[in-house]
Design a protein around this motif. Structure first.
Motif, PDB file in Angstrom:
ATOM      1  N   VAL A 212       0.841  -1.199   0.000  1.00 38.94           N
ATOM      2  CA  VAL A 212       0.000   0.000   0.000  1.00 38.94           C
ATOM      3  C   VAL A 212       0.874   1.247   0.000  1.00 38.94           C
ATOM      4  O   VAL A 212       0.602   2.222  -0.719  1.00 38.94           O
ATOM      5  CB  VAL A 212      -0.949  -0.022   1.216  1.00 38.94           C
ATOM      6  N   ARG A 213       1.927   1.224   0.789  1.00 33.57           N
ATOM      7  CA  ARG A 213       2.813   2.377   0.851  1.00 33.57           C
ATOM      8  C   ARG A 213       3.434   2.654  -0.524  1.00 33.57           C
ATOM      9  O   ARG A 213       3.480   3.812  -0.979  1.00 33.57           O
ATOM     10  CB  ARG A 213       3.883   2.134   1.907  1.00 33.57           C
ATOM     11  N   GLU A 214       3.889   1.590  -1.208  1.00 37.40           N
ATOM     12  CA  GLU A 214       4.482   1.774  -2.531  1.00 37.40           C
ATOM     13  C   GLU A 214       3.432   2.236  -3.538  1.00 37.40           C
ATOM     14  O   GLU A 214       3.730   3.036  -4.439  1.00 37.40           O
ATOM     15  CB  GLU A 214       5.113   0.460  -3.001  1.00 37.40           C
ATOM     16  N   ALA A 215       2.199   1.747  -3.402  1.00 35.90           N
ATOM     17  CA  ALA A 215       1.135   2.166  -4.318  1.00 35.90           C
ATOM     18  C   ALA A 215       0.837   3.653  -4.172  1.00 35.90           C
ATOM     19  O   ALA A 215       0.635   4.368  -5.170  1.00 35.90           O
ATOM     20  CB  ALA A 215      -0.123   1.339  -4.062  1.00 35.90           C
ATOM     21  N   LEU A 216       0.806   4.141  -2.948  1.00 39.00           N
ATOM     22  CA  LEU A 216       0.527   5.557  -2.729  1.00 39.00           C
ATOM     23  C   LEU A 216       1.706   6.427  -3.169  1.00 39.00           C
ATOM     24  O   LEU A 216       1.510   7.548  -3.664  1.00 39.00           O
ATOM     25  CB  LEU A 216       0.185   5.800  -1.258  1.00 39.00           C
ATOM     26  N   ARG A 217       2.921   5.940  -3.022  1.00 40.55           N
ATOM     27  CA  ARG A 217       4.076   6.677  -3.540  1.00 40.55           C
ATOM     28  C   ARG A 217       3.982   6.790  -5.063  1.00 40.55           C
ATOM     29  O   ARG A 217       4.254   7.853  -5.642  1.00 40.55           O
ATOM     30  CB  ARG A 217       5.371   5.964  -3.131  1.00 40.55           C
ATOM     31  N   TRP A 218       3.605   5.695  -5.693  1.00 42.13           N
ATOM     32  CA  TRP A 218       3.444   5.687  -7.154  1.00 42.13           C
ATOM     33  C   TRP A 218       2.356   6.672  -7.578  1.00 42.13           C
ATOM     34  O   TRP A 218       2.533   7.449  -8.524  1.00 42.13           O
ATOM     35  CB  TRP A 218       3.116   4.258  -7.579  1.00 42.13           C
ATOM     36  N   VAL A 505      13.230  -6.097  -6.022  1.00 38.11           N
ATOM     37  CA  VAL A 505      12.932  -6.150  -4.589  1.00 38.11           C
ATOM     38  C   VAL A 505      12.892  -4.728  -4.036  1.00 38.11           C
ATOM     39  O   VAL A 505      13.822  -3.941  -4.233  1.00 38.11           O
ATOM     40  CB  VAL A 505      13.983  -6.985  -3.840  1.00 38.11           C
ATOM     41  N   VAL A 506      11.788  -4.409  -3.353  1.00 39.52           N
ATOM     42  CA  VAL A 506      11.635  -3.110  -2.703  1.00 39.52           C
ATOM     43  C   VAL A 506      11.666  -3.358  -1.200  1.00 39.52           C
ATOM     44  O   VAL A 506      10.684  -3.840  -0.614  1.00 39.52           O
ATOM     45  CB  VAL A 506      10.320  -2.418  -3.107  1.00 39.52           C
ATOM     46  N   GLY A 507      12.771  -3.074  -0.564  1.00 36.83           N
ATOM     47  CA  GLY A 507      12.910  -3.319   0.864  1.00 36.83           C
ATOM     48  C   GLY A 507      12.014  -2.404   1.693  1.00 36.83           C
ATOM     49  O   GLY A 507      11.709  -1.273   1.278  1.00 36.83           O
ATOM     50  N   ARG A 508      11.621  -2.892   2.831  1.00 38.66           N
ATOM     51  CA  ARG A 508      10.750  -2.093   3.686  1.00 38.66           C
ATOM     52  C   ARG A 508      11.466  -0.833   4.178  1.00 38.66           C
ATOM     53  O   ARG A 508      10.835   0.189   4.412  1.00 38.66           O
ATOM     54  CB  ARG A 508      10.288  -2.941   4.876  1.00 38.66           C
ATOM     55  N   SER A 509      12.772  -0.890   4.323  1.00 41.67           N
ATOM     56  CA  SER A 509      13.529   0.263   4.799  1.00 41.67           C
ATOM     57  C   SER A 509      14.183   1.035   3.660  1.00 41.67           C
ATOM     58  O   SER A 509      15.004   1.909   3.904  1.00 41.67           O
ATOM     59  CB  SER A 509      14.603  -0.191   5.792  1.00 41.67           C
ATOM     60  N   ALA A 510      13.803   0.720   2.414  1.00 46.34           N
ATOM     61  CA  ALA A 510      14.410   1.410   1.273  1.00 46.34           C
ATOM     62  C   ALA A 510      13.960   2.869   1.232  1.00 46.34           C
ATOM     63  O   ALA A 510      12.818   3.191   1.566  1.00 46.34           O
ATOM     64  CB  ALA A 510      14.026   0.710  -0.027  1.00 46.34           C
ATOM     65  N   ILE A 511      14.850   3.747   0.816  1.00 42.24           N
ATOM     66  CA  ILE A 511      14.525   5.171   0.702  1.00 42.24           C
ATOM     67  C   ILE A 511      13.675   5.373  -0.551  1.00 42.24           C
ATOM     68  O   ILE A 511      14.104   5.035  -1.657  1.00 42.24           O
ATOM     69  CB  ILE A 511      15.802   6.025   0.616  1.00 42.24           C
ATOM     70  N   PRO A 512      12.462   5.899  -0.435  1.00 37.41           N
ATOM     71  CA  PRO A 512      11.600   6.048  -1.619  1.00 37.41           C
ATOM     72  C   PRO A 512      12.074   7.187  -2.517  1.00 37.41           C
ATOM     73  O   PRO A 512      12.607   8.193  -2.046  1.00 37.41           O
ATOM     74  CB  PRO A 512      10.229   6.359  -1.002  1.00 37.41           C
ATOM     75  N   TYR A 523      11.158  10.326   6.199  1.00 40.96           N
ATOM     76  CA  TYR A 523      11.846   9.034   6.152  1.00 40.96           C
ATOM     77  C   TYR A 523      12.777   8.970   4.940  1.00 40.96           C
ATOM     78  O   TYR A 523      13.867   8.385   5.005  1.00 40.96           O
ATOM     79  CB  TYR A 523      10.809   7.919   6.074  1.00 40.96           C
ATOM     80  N   ALA A 524      12.342   9.598   3.832  1.00 41.86           N
ATOM     81  CA  ALA A 524      13.153   9.561   2.617  1.00 41.86           C
ATOM     82  C   ALA A 524      14.359  10.490   2.702  1.00 41.86           C
ATOM     83  O   ALA A 524      15.331  10.315   1.962  1.00 41.86           O
ATOM     84  CB  ALA A 524      12.296   9.953   1.412  1.00 41.86           C
ATOM     85  N   ARG A 525      14.277  11.500   3.571  1.00 37.71           N
ATOM     86  CA  ARG A 525      15.360  12.471   3.686  1.00 37.71           C
ATOM     87  C   ARG A 525      15.845  12.525   5.130  1.00 37.71           C
ATOM     88  O   ARG A 525      15.373  13.330   5.929  1.00 37.71           O
ATOM     89  CB  ARG A 525      14.882  13.844   3.245  1.00 37.71           C
ATOM     90  N   PRO A 526      16.768  11.665   5.465  1.00 35.93           N
ATOM     91  CA  PRO A 526      17.260  11.627   6.857  1.00 35.93           C
ATOM     92  C   PRO A 526      17.799  12.964   7.339  1.00 35.93           C
ATOM     93  O   PRO A 526      17.684  13.281   8.521  1.00 35.93           O
ATOM     94  CB  PRO A 526      18.362  10.555   6.803  1.00 35.93           C
ATOM     95  N   VAL A 527      18.363  13.761   6.421  1.00 39.89           N
ATOM     96  CA  VAL A 527      18.898  15.059   6.837  1.00 39.89           C
ATOM     97  C   VAL A 527      17.777  15.962   7.304  1.00 39.89           C
ATOM     98  O   VAL A 527      17.866  16.624   8.348  1.00 39.89           O
ATOM     99  CB  VAL A 527      19.680  15.713   5.674  1.00 39.89           C
ATOM    100  N   ASP A 528      16.659  15.988   6.538  1.00 44.42           N
ATOM    101  CA  ASP A 528      15.510  16.797   6.945  1.00 44.42           C
ATOM    102  C   ASP A 528      14.893  16.255   8.227  1.00 44.42           C
ATOM    103  O   ASP A 528      14.469  17.018   9.102  1.00 44.42           O
ATOM    104  CB  ASP A 528      14.455  16.811   5.839  1.00 44.42           C
ATOM    105  N   ALA A 529      14.807  14.915   8.305  1.00 47.00           N
ATOM    106  CA  ALA A 529      14.230  14.317   9.510  1.00 47.00           C
ATOM    107  C   ALA A 529      15.065  14.659  10.734  1.00 47.00           C
ATOM    108  O   ALA A 529      14.524  14.899  11.829  1.00 47.00           O
ATOM    109  CB  ALA A 529      14.138  12.806   9.344  1.00 47.00           C
TER     110      ALA A 529
END
Length: 870
Positions: A212-218, A505-512, A523-529
């Motif tokens: 679901v997370r990957e679908a919403l990113r798409w 393979v799309v890992g659960r911890s992969a950066i989108p 989550y995608a931008r550790p610097v901003d986080a």
């Protein structure tokens, strides 16, 4: 005006084609499904029988009885749903003139005949609807005009005679994908040109939530980066219910317009939660928490409007209040605290009486308390199954999500999307036995009883593959995904439709590459986080917890003389808060400086906890002694019976107690232990006896004290108050005996019990208070009486041992105060019993304590002797 009709399949296609007609200004164009087309031809006020109409008819047919094979199960809660599923399958196929001869089919044909006969006038089943439409098919040129079957993947056999008959009187054209099942159709056929259908990605995700997370990113990427309108995007699965809850939560977090073509679960709406709160009371009985929750969710109606806003004022939240009698007693006791006196009783008690009747009164209570959408949901749930199964009915109900598909991303079953193709699609759940689904037998009509007949549901696998092909064929581009593991963690094999050679393979911890929400962006931008204050604090906390060399603020350390701690120490303490201060320094800060309290999650326990049971025993002993010290065992028994009868009725209105029989058993156990405690002093002349004796607080009850001021603990600056279980005072001899009753077993040890690692601090502080408040007492004895033994076992502390214990208690208090004021606060030893406040500590608390053992030992060194004392 020229009339023309488009026939579509499914709610998504129906709404989208009507929107297209409205945009085009197509006056005279009718957009209908096959059942609506048949109803239009049948004329009058004829309409297809909906689920809401069929359920009462099915239940009426089942209640009629007289079945050969299903008579024993026809009253089971799940039977109406099973019958509805079987009827839909049965009506979808073309039933031959001759059927296999067996008891199940004879029962089913009788049941089907009864259901059709029980439908209200104007509501027709599909076979009757087709029959009525065929009788009036000659009116088709004026009623429907030229007919276009638009994008329908397949037509069930039940409707095919009607389509064939229409072709004889009006032009009928079928426009659909080349994969549609049109071999039987003899009219004009037009095939949609295939789309570009380029496969963009084949994503192997960790689990369904990751899908679901990957679908919403798409979807977010298409809308924002490629400027694709939401009405050109669809996400689909063969059976979407497994992903619904996740889509509901994450789409709201993302702020994306996602339309659930098959509806959302009713329990995800406020009205559904109102129905669930009402069902909870009717199925499980009254309780204060359930009643408060129900009235907080009820819509505005006369029942709620008549209830004053302060109806619950004065009610103890700890009281379960599991019967109308307890409610009546509790409301009478607190009448003076409410503005309108007994108005709350007059408005609330009749409702509680109805609720107490249980699920049998579900219909009447629903009509009284609910209205609007909530009442509609409640009635729908009662139609589906007997009231006793209303929980299952509410879980099965779905409602419209209120979104327009014309400006939303579509999420729904493959059949809905195949009937209304979109340019950009994502197909999820391509796991074995999920897409295509495994063919399954109908629960009521298994294949071995049908002979040569075959229900449409048996061809679910073939249908799913056709839907897959249609969706892809009509798209410009598409993506696929599946989960490596199920929601429960089991490994999943891939579908036969899965292109293994294109898999990534799309890992659960992969950066989108493209985030779907603010939290996903961080989550995608550790610097901003890392710049976010909450993230910085949580990371600092994590590192501090596992740094074994440092005692940090995340372990409980604060600045010296913190105002909240100074304020908490300045309050008059109780023996409970003193125990926290000396045995759990960090817990003292949480409870008395920050005022944290644990939520009571058990409105009616099956047994009283250790502390509450002890209070019950103390209440029995105190009630007996308030009437005078009994001299014989018979007097004790009579007095205990009187007090037990009183507490049986009064305790349930001030705290949670076990249900009926268990409460009676609990009272009997408490009476037995109270009898041992009172019998322990028989034959001893101790002088005047005081019970439940308060000190350190102004009360108008009799007392032997010279002052009611709080008792100071040496020169520590701390004063305290409390309540002594029993105090016997012999003024002539200057002797005082303090008794602290314990409902548990005495420790098996030869050494005398003094502090017992801090568990028995209370009786030493009681002795300190007595020595301060009764200066004439020359001989003070403090004893623990353990009531689990028969006879009761008493451990005494007196003379020099008691004086030493008092001196040590004062010294420990001084150390505890110094520790708090210095700010060097750390968790104390692990609690013997469960401590609800420990939820604030790390999850792996044992490892945390082991890592921090040295720094915690240094911080708590002054109290360590208490925690290891005998």
């Amino acid at each position: 005006m020229r009339i023309e009709t488009e026939v579509v399949d499914g709610p998504l296609a129906l709404r989208m084609r009507r929107l297209d007609a409205a945009r085009a200004g197509a006056t005279g164009r009718q957009i209908l499904t096959l059942p609506l087309l048949a109803a239009r031809l049948a004329g009058g006020f004829i309409a297809p029988a909906t689920q809401e109409i069929l359920y009462p008819a099915i239940r009426q047919a089942l209640e009629a009885g007289g079945y050969e094979d299903i008579d024993k199960v026809c009253q089971l809660p799940g039977m109406p749903a099973a019958v509805l599923s079987a009827l839909r399958d049965w009506w979808d196929m073309e039933v031959p003139a001759s059927l296999p001869d067996n008891a199940r089919l004879r029962d089913f044909t009788l049941l089907e005949h009864r259901v059709r006969g029980a439908l209200p006038p104007g509501m027709l089943s599909p076979p009757d609807l087709v029959k009525a439409a065929l009788e009036r098919v000659h009116f088709a040129p004026k009623l429907v005009g030229a007919v276009t079957i638009q994008g329908v993947p397949d037509v069930k056999p039940i409707w095919r005679p009607l389509i064939a008959a229409l072709g004889d009187v009006v032009p009928v054209r079928w426009i659909a994908s080349r994969h549609s099942g049109r071999s039987w159709f003899s009219g004009e056929i037009e095939t949609h040109p295939p789309g570009a259908a380029s496969l963009l990605s084949v994503d192997l995700c960790a689990d369904p939530r990751s899908e679901v997370r990957e679908a919403l990113r798409w979807a977010r990427m298409l809308v924002t980066t490629e400027r694709v309108p939401p009405d050109q995007i669809a996400i689909s699965s063969a059976s979407p219910t497994a992903w619904d809850d996740t889509f509901l939560v994450l789409s709201r977090e993302a702020g994306l317009p996602v339309h659930f073509t098959h509806g959302i679960p009713a329990l995800a709406t406020r009205e559904g939660q109102t129905c669930a709160a009402l069902a909870d009371i009717l199925l499980r009985g009254l309780s204060q928490e359930r009643v408060r929750l129900l009235f907080a969710r009820l819509p505005r109606n006369p029942a709620k409007q008549n209830l004053p806003a302060d109806w619950a004022k004065g009610l103890r939240r700890s009281a379960a209040l599991t019967s109308p009698g307890l409610w009546r007693h509790a409301l009478e006791q607190t009448r003076g605290e409410r503005v309108d006196g007994d108005l709350a009783e007059r408005a609330l008690l009749p409702i509680l009486d109805e609720l107490a009747r249980g699920i049998a009164s579900a219909d009447m209570v629903g009509r009284r308390l609910l209205k609007g959408s909530a009442l509609t949901l409640w009635r729908d749930a009662l139609r589906m199954a007997p009231p006793q199964a209303i929980e299952l009915s509410l879980q099965a109900l779905r409602v419209a999500d209120g979104r327009e598909p014309g400006n939303s991303i579509a999420w729904g079953p493959a059949r809905h999307v195949a009937a209304a193709p979109r340019a950009h699609v994502r197909l999820i759940g391509l796991d074995a036995n999920a897409w295509p689904r495994r063919s399954s037998e109908n629960a009521l009509l298994p294949q071995h009883l049908l002979g040569h007949l075959r229900l449409p549901s048996a061809d679910a696998a073939e249908g799913d593959q056709v839907m897959h092909d249609i969706i892809i064929d009509q798209s410009q581009n598409y993506t696929l995904s599946r989960a490596y593991r199920s929601a429960t963690g089991s490994l999943q094999a891939s579908s036969i439709l899965w292109p293994k050679d294109r898999e990534r393979v799309v890992g659960r911890s992969a950066i989108p590459a493209h985030a779907f929400s603010e939290s996903d962006r961080l989550y995608a931008r550790p610097v901003d986080a890392g710049k976010d204050s909450q993230v910085r604090a949580s990371r600092a906390c994590w590192h501090a917890w596992w740094d074994g060399e440092q005692h940090t603020t995340h372990d409980g350390r604060v600045r010296p003389d913190h105002p909240l701690i100074v304020e908490a120490l300045a309050e008059v303490q109780s023996t409970t808060s003193l125990h926290r201060l000396l045995c759990d320094p960090l817990g003292f800060v949480w409870e008395y400086a920050l005022h944290w309290r644990a939520q009571n999650l058990d409105p009616q326990p099956l047994a009283l906890d250790h502390r509450s049971f002890g209070e019950l025993v103390h209440a029995l002993i105190g009630g007996v002694l308030r009437g005078g010290v009994p001299r014989t065992g018979d007097e004790i028994g009579i007095a205990l019976n009187r007090e037990a009868a009183l507490l049986t009725g009064t305790w349930p209105i001030i705290r949670a107690v076990p249900p009926g029989l268990l409460w009676e058993h609990t009272i009997a156990m408490a009476r037995e232990r109270a009898f041992r405690g009172l019998s322990d002093a028989l034959g001893e002349d101790r002088g005047a006896a005081w019970t439940e004796l308060s000190f350190g607080e102004p009360r108008n009850e009799p007392h032997p004290w010279t002052t009611l001021a709080p008792v100071a603990i040496g020169q520590t600056g701390v004063s305290f108050r409390g309540r002594i279980d029993r105090l016997d005072q012999d003024t002539a001899r200057g002797a005082v005996v303090i008794t602290d009753y314990k409902v548990g077993a005495a420790p098996e040890r030869k050494k005398p019990v003094v502090f017992d690692r801090g568990a028995e601090l209370q009786r030493v502080f009681y002795a300190l208070a007595v020595r301060s408040l009764l200066p004439d007492a020359r001989n003070v004895s403090s004893q623990l009486t353990y009531l689990k033994h028969d006879p009761a076992r008493t451990l005494r502390l007196m003379n020099e041992e008691l004086e030493n214990a008092i001196d040590h208690a004062v010294a420990f208090t001084a150390a505890g105060v110094h520790l708090q004021r210095s700010g060097q606060i750390a968790p104390g030893p692990a609690p013997v019993f469960f401590d609800p406040l420990s939820i604030a500590l790390p999850t792996d608390v044992d490892t945390y304590r082991r890592v921090k053992r040295r720094v915690f030992a240094q911080a708590n060194a002054a109290l360590d002797k208490l925690w290891s004392s005998p």
